[in-house]
Design a protein around this motif. Structure first.
Motif, short mmCIF file in Angstrom:
data_model
loop_
_atom_site.label_atom_id
_atom_site.label_comp_id
_atom_site.label_asym_id
_atom_site.label_seq_id
_atom_site.Cartn_x
_atom_site.Cartn_y
_atom_site.Cartn_z
N MET A 53 3.88 -0.35 2.03
CA MET A 53 2.74 0.38 2.61
C MET A 53 1.45 -0.40 2.41
O MET A 53 0.59 -0.41 3.30
CB MET A 53 2.64 1.79 2.02
CG MET A 53 3.78 2.71 2.43
SD MET A 53 4.09 2.82 4.22
CE MET A 53 2.66 3.73 4.77
N THR A 54 1.31 -1.09 1.29
CA THR A 54 0.13 -1.93 1.07
C THR A 54 0.06 -3.02 2.15
O THR A 54 -1.01 -3.28 2.71
CB THR A 54 0.16 -2.55 -0.34
OG1 THR A 54 0.14 -1.49 -1.30
CG2 THR A 54 -1.02 -3.47 -0.57
N GLY A 55 1.20 -3.62 2.45
CA GLY A 55 1.25 -4.62 3.51
C GLY A 55 0.94 -4.05 4.87
O GLY A 55 0.20 -4.66 5.67
N LEU A 56 1.48 -2.88 5.17
CA LEU A 56 1.23 -2.24 6.47
C LEU A 56 -0.22 -1.79 6.61
O LEU A 56 -0.78 -1.82 7.72
CB LEU A 56 2.19 -1.08 6.69
CG LEU A 56 3.67 -1.48 6.83
CD1 LEU A 56 4.56 -0.24 6.89
CD2 LEU A 56 3.88 -2.37 8.04
N LEU A 57 -0.83 -1.40 5.51
CA LEU A 57 -2.25 -1.05 5.53
C LEU A 57 -3.09 -2.30 5.80
O LEU A 57 -4.03 -2.27 6.60
CB LEU A 57 -2.68 -0.40 4.21
CG LEU A 57 -2.09 0.98 3.93
CD1 LEU A 57 -2.35 1.38 2.48
CD2 LEU A 57 -2.65 2.01 4.89
N ALA A 58 -2.75 -3.40 5.15
CA ALA A 58 -3.48 -4.66 5.34
C ALA A 58 -3.36 -5.16 6.78
O ALA A 58 -4.31 -5.77 7.31
CB ALA A 58 -2.97 -5.72 4.37
N LYS A 59 -2.23 -4.90 7.41
CA LYS A 59 -1.99 -5.33 8.80
C LYS A 59 -2.51 -4.33 9.81
O LYS A 59 -2.33 -4.49 11.01
CB LYS A 59 -0.50 -5.58 9.01
CG LYS A 59 0.00 -6.77 8.21
CD LYS A 59 1.51 -6.92 8.29
CE LYS A 59 1.94 -8.09 7.41
NZ LYS A 59 3.38 -8.22 7.31
N LYS A 60 -3.15 -3.27 9.33
CA LYS A 60 -3.73 -2.22 10.18
C LYS A 60 -2.70 -1.48 11.02
O LYS A 60 -3.01 -0.95 12.08
CB LYS A 60 -4.83 -2.78 11.09
CG LYS A 60 -5.93 -3.52 10.37
CD LYS A 60 -6.76 -2.59 9.56
CE LYS A 60 -7.96 -3.34 8.97
NZ LYS A 60 -8.48 -2.78 7.80
N ILE A 61 -1.47 -1.42 10.53
CA ILE A 61 -0.44 -0.62 11.19
C ILE A 61 -0.68 0.85 10.86
O ILE A 61 -0.53 1.73 11.70
CB ILE A 61 0.98 -1.04 10.74
CG1 ILE A 61 1.21 -2.54 10.93
CG2 ILE A 61 2.04 -0.20 11.44
CD1 ILE A 61 1.16 -3.02 12.36
N PHE A 62 -1.06 1.09 9.60
CA PHE A 62 -1.44 2.42 9.13
C PHE A 62 -2.79 2.34 8.45
O PHE A 62 -3.20 1.27 8.01
CB PHE A 62 -0.40 2.97 8.14
CG PHE A 62 0.95 3.25 8.73
CD1 PHE A 62 1.16 4.36 9.52
CD2 PHE A 62 2.00 2.39 8.50
CE1 PHE A 62 2.41 4.62 10.08
CE2 PHE A 62 3.26 2.63 9.05
CZ PHE A 62 3.46 3.75 9.84
N ALA A 63 -3.46 3.49 8.35
CA ALA A 63 -4.67 3.62 7.55
C ALA A 63 -4.40 4.71 6.53
O ALA A 63 -3.56 5.59 6.75
CB ALA A 63 -5.87 4.00 8.42
N LYS A 64 -5.11 4.65 5.40
CA LYS A 64 -4.92 5.65 4.36
C LYS A 64 -6.26 6.27 4.02
O LYS A 64 -7.26 5.56 3.86
CB LYS A 64 -4.31 4.99 3.12
CG LYS A 64 -4.06 5.95 1.96
CD LYS A 64 -3.27 5.31 0.84
CE LYS A 64 -4.07 4.30 0.07
NZ LYS A 64 -3.37 3.83 -1.14
N THR A 65 -6.27 7.59 3.93
CA THR A 65 -7.45 8.30 3.46
C THR A 65 -7.03 9.15 2.27
O THR A 65 -5.85 9.43 2.08
CB THR A 65 -8.06 9.22 4.56
OG1 THR A 65 -7.10 10.21 4.92
CG2 THR A 65 -8.47 8.42 5.77
#
Length: 108
Positions: A53-65
């Motif tokens: 998930m850290t990788g997917l967040l960095a790649k802007k596939i997902f965002a986290k709030t």
């Protein structure tokens, strides 16, 4: 950056949990999905889920709030568009993604 096979697996298995109305990754009851939930869905350890998930967040596939003590994941609407409207909150979350790729957002 390319996706790893593990990232692809997580994306594919989470796609059906993306809410049509908000882009939030949520349980069937509408509650935000947790890393524990993701771990169960994709059959991976919590540590692996955290790393992926850290990788997917960095790649802007997902965002986290974060709301209170709960994290919420949102899918990038420019990748996972459902319908023909993107709400203002999602547009703001992924504006860097749009800018870097020169995506036209008129009419969305």
């Amino acid at each position: 950056r390319e996706l790893t096979p593990t990232e692809c697996k997580v994306i594919m298995l989470l796609m059906s949990y993306i809410r049509y109305d908000s882009g939030m990754v949520a349980t069937l009851k509408g509650n935000p999905i947790t890393n524990d939930d993701i771990s169960d869905i994709v059959d991976m350890s919590l540590r692996t889920v955290y790393d992926v998930m850290t990788g997917l967040l960095a790649k802007k596939i997902f965002a986290k709030t974060r709301v209170g003590v709960c994290n919420q994941y949102f899918a990038n609407p420019y990748i996972f568009l459902r319908g023909n409207y993107i709400n203002k909150t999602l547009k703001a979350m992924f504006k860097d993604y749009v800018t870097k790729r020169g995506i036209t957002t008129e009419g969305m």
